[in-house]
Design a protein around this motif. Structure first.
Motif, PDB file in Angstrom:
ATOM      1  N   UNK A  44       0.837  -1.142   0.179  1.00  0.00           N
ATOM      2  CA  UNK A  44       0.065  -0.134   0.057  1.00  0.00           C
ATOM      3  C   UNK A  44       0.954   1.313  -0.160  1.00  0.00           C
ATOM      4  N   UNK A  45       1.755   1.133   0.810  1.00  0.00           N
ATOM      5  CA  UNK A  45       2.981   2.354   1.082  1.00  0.00           C
ATOM      6  C   UNK A  45       3.497   2.286  -0.395  1.00  0.00           C
ATOM      7  N   UNK A  46       4.100   1.351  -0.892  1.00  0.00           N
ATOM      8  CA  UNK A  46       4.754   1.504  -2.161  1.00  0.00           C
ATOM      9  C   UNK A  46       3.917   1.726  -3.507  1.00  0.00           C
ATOM     10  N   UNK A  47       2.599   1.477  -3.581  1.00  0.00           N
ATOM     11  CA  UNK A  47       1.679   1.933  -4.680  1.00  0.00           C
ATOM     12  C   UNK A  47       1.178   3.485  -4.288  1.00  0.00           C
ATOM     13  N   UNK A  48       0.990   4.051  -3.106  1.00  0.00           N
ATOM     14  CA  UNK A  48       0.844   5.548  -2.969  1.00  0.00           C
ATOM     15  C   UNK A  48       1.970   6.038  -3.482  1.00  0.00           C
ATOM     16  N   UNK A  49       3.144   5.718  -3.054  1.00  0.00           N
ATOM     17  CA  UNK A  49       4.510   6.394  -3.463  1.00  0.00           C
ATOM     18  C   UNK A  49       4.667   6.262  -5.207  1.00  0.00           C
ATOM     19  N   UNK A  50       4.147   5.162  -5.815  1.00  0.00           N
ATOM     20  CA  UNK A  50       4.073   5.215  -7.166  1.00  0.00           C
ATOM     21  C   UNK A  50       3.295   6.215  -7.641  1.00  0.00           C
ATOM     22  N   UNK A  51       1.946   6.103  -7.125  1.00  0.00           N
ATOM     23  CA  UNK A  51       1.239   7.257  -7.689  1.00  0.00           C
ATOM     24  C   UNK A  51       1.616   8.648  -7.721  1.00  0.00           C
ATOM     25  N   UNK A  52       2.168   8.893  -6.408  1.00  0.00           N
ATOM     26  CA  UNK A  52       2.638  10.125  -6.239  1.00  0.00           C
ATOM     27  C   UNK A  52       3.862  10.694  -7.087  1.00  0.00           C
ATOM     28  N   UNK A  53       4.905   9.374  -7.516  1.00  0.00           N
ATOM     29  CA  UNK A  53       5.872   9.917  -8.457  1.00  0.00           C
ATOM     30  C   UNK A  53       5.191   9.892  -9.965  1.00  0.00           C
TER      31      UNK A  53
END
Ligand code: HEM
Length: 131
Positions: free
Chosen positions: A18-27
């Motif tokens: 979940x943290x990694x995906x949110x980070x990916x969306x932010x990128x």
């Protein structure tokens, strides 16, 4: 809560995903992919590898009940928690020590996985009775 080792591995892997995906969306939104290697390692070690470990412990209850399994869990969590910001710090040229320490923890975690497999085999049966 979440006393079983497979549940701990799976739940933690979902949190990291979940943290990694949110980070990916932010990128994606920011069009700034500078830290994508850190995002990739969070997802690959934190989600994929932890989930693979969870599958193994679910398949092999004797391994899941061992003291080594709990050490293996905390070693893997420590690897992700140290390595992910470590890679971000290395990319931004703020020091390489945390990335190096995180890499060693990740290596130890994989070595521990091999040790547990050699000790307990795979599946519910004892290794010597497994076909
Ligand atoms: C909501 C989900 C996700 C989003 C929005 C996302 C977004 C991104 C973005 C924007 C990049 C940079 C691409 C580039 O610069 O070329 C990237 C790289 C990457 N992501 Fe994700 N990602 C997601 C989930 C995942 C997952 C689940 C994994 C692995 C299990 C993953 C693994 C990687 C890898 C390996 C890279 C390449 C890193 C590199 O070349 O340095 N991502 N992602």
């Amino acid at each position: 809560m979440l006393k079983s080792i497979p549940a701990r591995f799976f739940a933690t892997s979902a949190v990291f995903a979940l943290i990694g995906m949110i980070w990916g969306i932010q990128m994606s939104i920011s069009h700034n992919h500078t830290l994508s290697p850190a995002h990739a390692h969070l997802n690959l070690i934190g989600f994929v590898i932890m989930a693979v470990y969870g599958v193994y412990y679910a398949l092999t209850p004797a391994a899941g009940a061992s003291k080594a399994a709990s050490i293996h869990y905390w070693l893997t969590v420590a690897a992700v928690v140290v390595m992910t910001p470590g890679i971000a710090l290395a990319i931004t040229e703020n020091g390489e020590a945390p990335a190096a320490i995180g890499s060693i923890l990740a290596l130890l975690s994989m070595g521990m996985f091999l040790r547990v497999i050699l000790r307990h085999g795979v599946g519910a049966l004892h290794p010597q009775t497994t076909p």
